[in-house]
Scaffold this motif. Structure first.
Motif: not given
Length: 531
Positions: A121-126, A443-447, A454-456
């Motif tokens: 939800l906050d970042s994308t791992p390398a 679901m409320d946290e991810i949409l 939220v993060d695609k």
């Protein structure tokens, strides 16, 4: 031979349902079919945690993940635990690992205290580093560069006399073969990223990690590697021929990256492959809906998953062809009659079942039920059985076969009395665990306000993130029922006899109050036994 050699073959992320002897109508695996015909084929074998590291760690200690405090995929075996290979080594066996580890520490420190709990939800791992470090952002092991670890100060090399790493996107000594290096790079660049990526590897099948690991296993059986070298447990006092071996041949396929070379990539027509189990997830725990959306499985149709499965099946057939080579070498060396061969996987891959890809923090058979074969020609009579077994049973069974005492605290059961016909059955219930302490995402946290994720831009499947494993759960499986309970109060109850696809959740149903109460009692008793 007074004590048998032990060849433990483990694939990674392979469901029981991928094999013909469990009813798969498409995928033929001649080498494994022959092994099943000459061994005991367990139809109801279960991992004890549906993720790589906890499952492997539990299997290698004979103890449940909660007992050894391995609550998620970034945690390996505490060096204070007594393990299967270390116990065999102390009992006079030569021990070898060829393939994927993801269980034993290669560093002196403990559970990666400096590593952040990466959140989708906050970042994308390398992506993993080119060398396939054992501490990738996705928490998956590949291989270290040779000589990068201090062999006198790490648990892996204190446990195994011979180690040859081979992981998902790396293998020892690959630099000596430019085509192998290029094939691994293709797999990483084209299939080791987004959840649904797959590819046809343009390099020959002989230039794959699976093939190279089979080569190494064959060299080990021939005595070309792993014998009489520095670090041997025998110190030269016992010859190689007199000392039995334990070889853990740990093949990282058919786990992601989903890729394989020809002829395997085109071996299976996607139109003939069974589609995934359709599930509305109505009345199911919310974590399942979260997983479905964060993997974007709701955006794919059956044809997509059948194409993905065709590559997955090709990877499995490649494994089988290479196991055929290994079994042929056992015969050529005159070792078949003196060697117990065990085949299993650490957990399954849903491949679209229930709207899920890979594995997750819940308990469907698609990723908790695994293949399991035990073969010792002339000593164990072949049969196909529906008796319940667990991966914690592997350690005590192997030690029993080897004539070595089972350490105090092992929680699995030796299957030797059943294998030899001295008893009629195994156990009435198996225990499966999952999850770390914490609250699972909702679901409320991810949409967002439009109902979109939220993060695609996430790399890897949702199951690769530590946050995906928040929220503890436990399940018990009997021959007819499965009960799953979660720390946040959610639950599942399935009549697996009448509903083998686990579609209708009966948890809380008035008509099944007594069944739910009895299974809850069994779960409580098992938990007290393992505390």
């Amino acid at each position: 031979m007074s004590r048998p050699n032990i060849l433990l073959i483990q694939t990674d992320q392979q469901s029981w349902s991928t094999l013909s002897f469990y009813g798969n109508p498409v995928l033929k695996t001649p080498a494994l079919e022959a092994l099943a015909a000459r061994g005991v084929l367990f139809d109801s074998a279960y991992c004890n945690y549906p993720a790589c590291a906890p499952s492997r760690s539990s299997m290698m200690t004979g103890r449940y993940a909660s007992t050894i405090r391995n609550h998620a995929n970034h945690m390996l075996i505490d060096p204070r635990e007594k393990t299967l290979p270390a116990t065999l080594r102390a009992g006079g066996y030569r021990t070898a690992l060829i393939g994927k580890n993801h269980a034993f520490f290669e560093e002196e420190n403990s559970y990666y205290p400096d590593r952040p709990a990466t959140s989708v939800l906050d970042s994308t791992p390398a992506r993993p580093a080119d060398t396939g470090s054992t501490r990738t952002a996705a928490g998956r092991g590949a291989s270290r560069e040779p000589g990068s670890a201090d062999r006198s100060r790490n648990e892996l090399h204190r446990t195994f006399d011979y180690v040859f790493h081979g992981g998902h996107v790396g293998i020892d000594n690959s630099e000596s073969d430019p085509d192998l290096t290029a094939a691994i790079k293709h797999a990483r660049d084209h299939s080791w990223g987004q959840q649904h990526e797959w590819s046809v590897n343009p390099y020959p099948a002989e230039k794959s990690v699976t093939h190279r690991l089979a080569d190494e296993a064959i060299a080990y059986l021939r005595g070309d590697v792993g014998g009489g070298t520095a670090g041997s447990a025998t110190d030269g006092t016992v010859t190689r021929d007199e000392q039995p071996f334990f070889l853990w041949l740990s093949i990282p396929d058919p786990h992601t990256p989903y890729q394989v070379s020809e002829p395997y990539a085109s071996m299976f027509d996607p139109a003939t492959i069974p589609p995934p189990i359709h599930d509305s997830l109505e009345g199911k725990p919310e974590r399942q809906k979260v997983a479905k959306h964060l993997d974007f499985n709701h955006t794919y149709d059956d044809q997509h998953f059948q194409r993905l499965r065709a590559i997955h099946y090709g990877m499995i057939r490649q494994i089988d062809d290479n196991l055929g080579r290994v079994f042929a070498e056992l015969d050529a060396q005159g070792l078949s009659g003196d060697t117990v061969v065990i085949f299993l996987s650490d957990h399954g891959d849903a491949m679209g079942d229930h709207g899920i890809i890979q594995k997750h923090n819940f308990f469907y058979d698609s990723f908790t039920r695994v293949p399991f074969i035990v073969s010792w020609p002339g000593r164990i009579d072949p049969r196909h059985t529906s008796e319940l077994v667990e991966l914690v049973d592997v350690m005590p069974t192997i030690l029993d076969l080897a004539g070595i005492g089972i350490p105090e605290g092992v929680q699995g059961d030796s299957l030797v009395p059943f294998l030899t016909g001295d008893v009629d059955g195994t156990k009435e219930v198996v225990l499966i665990e999952s999850g770390e302490h914490g609250e699972p995402p909702t679901m409320d946290e991810i949409l967002d306000e439009n109902g979109e994720v939220v993060d695609k831009g996430t790399s890897f499947a949702w199951c690769a993130f530590r946050e995906a494993w928040l929220g503890k759960g436990k399940a018990v499986r009997t021959r007819d029922w499965k009960l799953c309970l979660y720390a946040n109060g959610e639950g599942e109850l399935y009549s697996v006899r009448d509903d083998p696809d686990e579609l209708k959740n009966l948890y809380g149903s008035e008509a099944h109050t007594s069944v739910q109460a009895e299974l809850t009692r069994l779960l409580a008793l098992r938990q007290m036994e393992t505390d």
